[in-house]
Design an enzyme around this catalytic site. Structure first.
Site, PDB file in Angstrom:
ATOM      1  N   HIS A  72       0.834  -1.205   0.000  1.00  0.00           N
ATOM      2  CA  HIS A  72       0.000   0.000   0.000  1.00  0.00           C
ATOM      3  C   HIS A  72       0.868   1.255   0.000  1.00  0.00           C
ATOM      4  CE1 HIS A  72      -4.037  -1.772   1.606  1.00  0.00           C
ATOM      5  NE2 HIS A  72      -3.499  -2.512   0.655  1.00  0.00           N
ATOM      6  N   TYR A 201      -8.704   5.129   8.260  1.00  0.00           N
ATOM      7  CA  TYR A 201      -8.746   5.468   9.686  1.00  0.00           C
ATOM      8  C   TYR A 201      -9.821   6.552   9.826  1.00  0.00           C
ATOM      9  CZ  TYR A 201      -4.280   3.047  10.530  1.00  0.00           C
ATOM     10  OH  TYR A 201      -3.275   2.096  10.656  1.00  0.00           O
ATOM     11  N   PRO A 293      -2.622  -0.056  19.267  1.00  0.00           N
ATOM     12  CA  PRO A 293      -2.415  -0.505  17.883  1.00  0.00           C
ATOM     13  C   PRO A 293      -2.634   0.555  16.800  1.00  0.00           C
ATOM     14  CG  PRO A 293      -4.446  -1.412  18.782  1.00  0.00           C
ATOM     15  CD  PRO A 293      -3.763  -0.711  19.901  1.00  0.00           C
ATOM     16  N   LYS A 297       2.366  -0.429  15.159  1.00  0.00           N
ATOM     17  CA  LYS A 297       3.804  -0.506  15.417  1.00  0.00           C
ATOM     18  C   LYS A 297       4.273  -1.731  16.206  1.00  0.00           C
ATOM     19  CE  LYS A 297       5.189   3.073  13.316  1.00  0.00           C
ATOM     20  NZ  LYS A 297       5.169   2.580  11.957  1.00  0.00           N
ATOM     21  N   TYR A 385       4.596   6.398  10.054  1.00  0.00           N
ATOM     22  CA  TYR A 385       3.737   5.254   9.743  1.00  0.00           C
ATOM     23  C   TYR A 385       4.485   4.195   8.934  1.00  0.00           C
ATOM     24  CZ  TYR A 385      -0.536   2.699   8.710  1.00  0.00           C
ATOM     25  OH  TYR A 385      -1.490   1.719   8.629  1.00  0.00           O
TER      26      TYR A 385
HETATM   27  P1  FAD Z   1       3.543 -12.163  21.209  1.00  0.00           P
HETATM   28  O1  FAD Z   1       3.030 -12.163  19.820  1.00  0.00           O
HETATM   29  O2  FAD Z   1       2.602 -11.853  22.314  1.00  0.00           O
HETATM   30  O3  FAD Z   1       4.228 -13.569  21.443  1.00  0.00           O
HETATM   31  C1  FAD Z   1       4.595 -14.026  22.722  1.00  0.00           C
HETATM   32  C2  FAD Z   1       4.526 -15.527  22.727  1.00  0.00           C
HETATM   33  O4  FAD Z   1       4.956 -16.002  23.997  1.00  0.00           O
HETATM   34  C3  FAD Z   1       3.110 -16.056  22.547  1.00  0.00           C
HETATM   35  O5  FAD Z   1       3.089 -17.046  21.545  1.00  0.00           O
HETATM   36  C4  FAD Z   1       2.733 -16.600  23.916  1.00  0.00           C
HETATM   37  O6  FAD Z   1       1.822 -17.674  23.819  1.00  0.00           O
HETATM   38  C5  FAD Z   1       4.079 -16.999  24.446  1.00  0.00           C
HETATM   39  N1  FAD Z   1       4.156 -17.046  25.909  1.00  0.00           N
HETATM   40  C6  FAD Z   1       3.604 -16.212  26.812  1.00  0.00           C
HETATM   41  N2  FAD Z   1       3.909 -16.572  28.065  1.00  0.00           N
HETATM   42  C7  FAD Z   1       4.687 -17.682  27.960  1.00  0.00           C
HETATM   43  C8  FAD Z   1       5.315 -18.521  28.902  1.00  0.00           C
HETATM   44  N3  FAD Z   1       5.193 -18.290  30.216  1.00  0.00           N
HETATM   45  N4  FAD Z   1       6.024 -19.566  28.459  1.00  0.00           N
HETATM   46  C9  FAD Z   1       6.163 -19.802  27.123  1.00  0.00           C
HETATM   47  N5  FAD Z   1       5.585 -19.039  26.182  1.00  0.00           N
HETATM   48  C10 FAD Z   1       4.853 -17.984  26.594  1.00  0.00           C
HETATM   49  N6  FAD Z   1      -0.389  -4.740  16.805  1.00  0.00           N
HETATM   50  C11 FAD Z   1      -0.680  -4.075  15.707  1.00  0.00           C
HETATM   51  O7  FAD Z   1       0.217  -3.435  15.140  1.00  0.00           O
HETATM   52  N7  FAD Z   1      -1.968  -4.109  15.208  1.00  0.00           N
HETATM   53  C12 FAD Z   1      -2.962  -4.847  15.815  1.00  0.00           C
HETATM   54  O8  FAD Z   1      -4.077  -4.882  15.344  1.00  0.00           O
HETATM   55  C13 FAD Z   1      -2.673  -5.563  16.981  1.00  0.00           C
HETATM   56  N8  FAD Z   1      -3.616  -6.299  17.612  1.00  0.00           N
HETATM   57  C14 FAD Z   1      -3.278  -6.974  18.781  1.00  0.00           C
HETATM   58  C15 FAD Z   1      -4.239  -7.737  19.470  1.00  0.00           C
HETATM   59  C16 FAD Z   1      -3.913  -8.400  20.655  1.00  0.00           C
HETATM   60  C17 FAD Z   1      -4.963  -9.217  21.390  1.00  0.00           C
HETATM   61  C18 FAD Z   1      -2.602  -8.290  21.167  1.00  0.00           C
HETATM   62  C19 FAD Z   1      -2.231  -8.985  22.481  1.00  0.00           C
HETATM   63  C20 FAD Z   1      -1.651  -7.549  20.459  1.00  0.00           C
HETATM   64  C21 FAD Z   1      -1.976  -6.888  19.274  1.00  0.00           C
HETATM   65  N9  FAD Z   1      -1.021  -6.145  18.541  1.00  0.00           N
HETATM   66  C22 FAD Z   1      -1.346  -5.473  17.438  1.00  0.00           C
HETATM   67  C23 FAD Z   1       0.357  -6.092  18.920  1.00  0.00           C
HETATM   68  C24 FAD Z   1       1.184  -7.122  18.164  1.00  0.00           C
HETATM   69  O9  FAD Z   1       0.395  -8.225  17.848  1.00  0.00           O
HETATM   70  C25 FAD Z   1       2.337  -7.456  19.070  1.00  0.00           C
HETATM   71  O10 FAD Z   1       3.132  -6.295  19.210  1.00  0.00           O
HETATM   72  C26 FAD Z   1       3.183  -8.621  18.584  1.00  0.00           C
HETATM   73  O11 FAD Z   1       2.444  -9.821  18.695  1.00  0.00           O
HETATM   74  C27 FAD Z   1       4.467  -8.726  19.426  1.00  0.00           C
HETATM   75  O12 FAD Z   1       5.108  -9.930  19.172  1.00  0.00           O
HETATM   76  P2  FAD Z   1       5.869 -10.690  20.319  1.00  0.00           P
HETATM   77  O13 FAD Z   1       6.462 -11.870  19.663  1.00  0.00           O
HETATM   78  O14 FAD Z   1       6.722  -9.746  21.063  1.00  0.00           O
HETATM   79  O15 FAD Z   1       4.758 -11.114  21.363  1.00  0.00           O
HETATM   80  C1  DHB Z   2      -4.269  -3.345  11.258  1.00  0.00           C
HETATM   81  C2  DHB Z   2      -4.028  -3.179  12.589  1.00  0.00           C
HETATM   82  C3  DHB Z   2      -3.660  -1.938  13.049  1.00  0.00           C
HETATM   83  O1  DHB Z   2      -3.415  -1.765  14.349  1.00  0.00           O
HETATM   84  C4  DHB Z   2      -3.524  -0.857  12.200  1.00  0.00           C
HETATM   85  O2  DHB Z   2      -3.175   0.344  12.692  1.00  0.00           O
HETATM   86  C5  DHB Z   2      -3.749  -1.043  10.865  1.00  0.00           C
HETATM   87  C6  DHB Z   2      -4.127  -2.296  10.394  1.00  0.00           C
HETATM   88  C7  DHB Z   2      -4.675  -4.671  10.774  1.00  0.00           C
HETATM   89  O3  DHB Z   2      -4.815  -5.582  11.596  1.00  0.00           O
HETATM   90  O4  DHB Z   2      -4.888  -4.838   9.569  1.00  0.00           O
END
Ligand code: FAD
Ligand code: DHB
Length: 391
Positions: A72, A201, A293, A297, A385
């Site tokens: 995009h 948005y 979110p 980022k 962004y």
């Molecule tokens: P995570 O993806 O949280 O991965 C951590 C992993 O560790 C998981 O698989 C978990 O199961 C595992 N874990 C946890 N505790 C333990 C333990 N004790 N032992 C072993 N394993 C464990 N960001 C956006 O930009 N847009 C969005 O729309 C958006 N929606 C989101 C919705 C939700 C519900 C959440 C929680 C986050 C969202 N985010 C979003 C943020 C984005 O998804 C995260 O920043 C991203 O997942 C970070 O990746 P990570 O690997 O650091 O953590």
């Molecule tokens: C999506 C999530 C976001 O937080 C955002 O700012 C834009 C797009 C998505 O899940 O597609």
């Protein structure tokens, strides 16, 4: 069991770290609390910055992303009955974002690790990082009811915001920075073609709404809701009615509807733990910091942290030089705080706040007007962004 880097968490941070380390000849084992099926279907983020795409592609895990990801070159802001396009090609030439679901990134990385003989243990319990201050840290855990210990040179805490690694650091070491927002996001995935070529948005008196997508057949939506809202109170018809009320605010634009295939509510908060390291334990991704979110980022920050950490481990293993490891936290936090500010700023710009008085609302209106009419202000939004340079 013994490895070089014990990684807790098979989210984007842990899996990408394991993959990048492998490419540098460094061994790791990933310990994940959930099942493979669960992590591969957890619907979350969808916007990848150019730097994140480049990292995945250069690492060899980006083949499907290049094929299926949607590139995009702009986003739309929609408020006050008007639409305003933030045109990346004009404001930040040569930079774009790619829409590709986080769970697809997770699937691709799991496949890459397993194809290379990498070890990921799913469904582990009772994970505890131990001896993190000394040269021989280990992670104890249970797998298939068997108590085990994974010895390592380092532990990478990639276990997300609710993980256990951050809490393994002794009290008083970390400083926390925290902000809660008085709303959450309801996310819905729907089997319907997107009604727009680019992300929208939108905001009006009823609150914020985001129209995103996953593919030509799959749309992704978000709605600002009360922080304690119950998903049971949101049957699909109510979701569609609210999306229409917040998005159908410009002449001639209609929202196409279809079956909702997944929905859930996420609270919104900002959080940073500093520093992102103690002894032989390094925190990366959501384990160290989360953002609301709105700026898309979270996933991108997680990817950045682990590229920095990979370089630092590679330097240590090749020459015993600990300078990059010592500088890990500082190198990440600069970008983390830029993303914290941008995410807070986008959130403030686009949401309705019950606490706002008439003066606050006028300030918000004025800033929205400024972003839509000043090239300097639009450029600032655009460059944050699409993501600042990789370093
Ligand atoms: P995570 O993806 O949280 O991965 C951590 C992993 O560790 C998981 O698989 C978990 O199961 C595992 N874990 C946890 N505790 C333990 C333990 N004790 N032992 C072993 N394993 C464990 N960001 C956006 O930009 N847009 C969005 O729309 C958006 N929606 C989101 C919705 C939700 C519900 C959440 C929680 C986050 C969202 N985010 C979003 C943020 C984005 O998804 C995260 O920043 C991203 O997942 C970070 O990746 P990570 O690997 O650091 O953590
Ligand atoms: C999506 C999530 C976001 O937080 C955002 O700012 C834009 C797009 C998505 O899940 O597609």
């Amino acid at each position: 069991m013994r490895t070089q880097v014990a990684i807790v968490g098979a989210g984007p941070a842990g899996l990408l770290l394991s993959h990048l380390l492998h490419l540098r000849g460094i061994e790791s084992v990933v310990l994940e609390a959930r099942s493979r099926e669960y992590v591969e279907h957890r619907v979350r983020a969808g916007v990848l910055e150019q730097g994140t795409v480049d990292t995945l592609v250069e690492s060899g895990a980006g083949e499907r992303l290049l094929r299926e990801g949607l590139v995009h070159h702009g986003i739309e802001l929609r408020f006050g009955g008007q639409r305003h396009r933030i045109a990346f090609e004009k404001l930040v030439p040569g930079r774009a974002i790619t829409v590709y679901g986080q769970q697809e990134v997770v699937k691709d990385l799991i496949a890459a690790r397993l194809a290379a003989g990498g070890q990921i243990l799913f469904e582990v319990d009772d994970v505890v990082p131990e001896e993190i201050e000394g040269p021989r840290p280990q992670v104890s855990f249970t797998h298939r009811s068997q108590p085990l210990a994974l010895q390592a040179d380092f532990i990478a805490g990639c276990d997300g915001f609710h993980g256990v690694c951050r809490d393994a650091i002794p009290p008083g070491v970390l400083q926390f920075f925290d902000k809660e927002y008085p709303f959450g996001w309801l996310g819905a995935l729907a089997a319907v073609a997107p009604s727009s070529d680019e992300l929208i948005y939108a905001s009006n008196d009823r609150g914020f709404a985001l129209h995103s997508m996953r593919s030509p057949q799959l749309s992704r939506f978000y709605l600002q809701v009360a922080p304690d809202e119950d998903i049971e109170a949101w049957p699909d018809e109510r979701i569609w009615a609210e999306l229409a009320a917040r998005l159908e605010t410009v002449p001639g634009w209609n929202l196409a509807t279809g079956p909702v295939v997944e929905k859930g509510i996420t609270a919104m908060r900002s959080f940073v733990a500093e520093p992102m390291q103690f002894g032989r334990l390094f925190l990366a991704g959501d384990a160290a910091h989360i953002v609301p979110p709105t700026g898309a980022k979270g996933l991108n920050l997680a990817a950045f942290d682990v590229t920095v950490l990979t370089e630092a481990f590679a330097a240590w293993y090749s020459s015993g030089d600990a300078a990059l490891l010592d500088g890990y936290s500082r190198a990440c936090l600069r970008r983390v705080w830029r993303a914290q500010h941008f995410s807070w700023w986008m959130t403030t710009l686009l949401h309705s706040f019950d606490s706002y008085d008439a003066y606050d609302r006028r300030l918000q209106q004025s800033y929205r007007d400024y972003v839509c009419t000043s090239e300097a202000a639009s450029t600032s939004l655009a460059e944050n962004y699409v993501g600042l340079g990789r370093r």
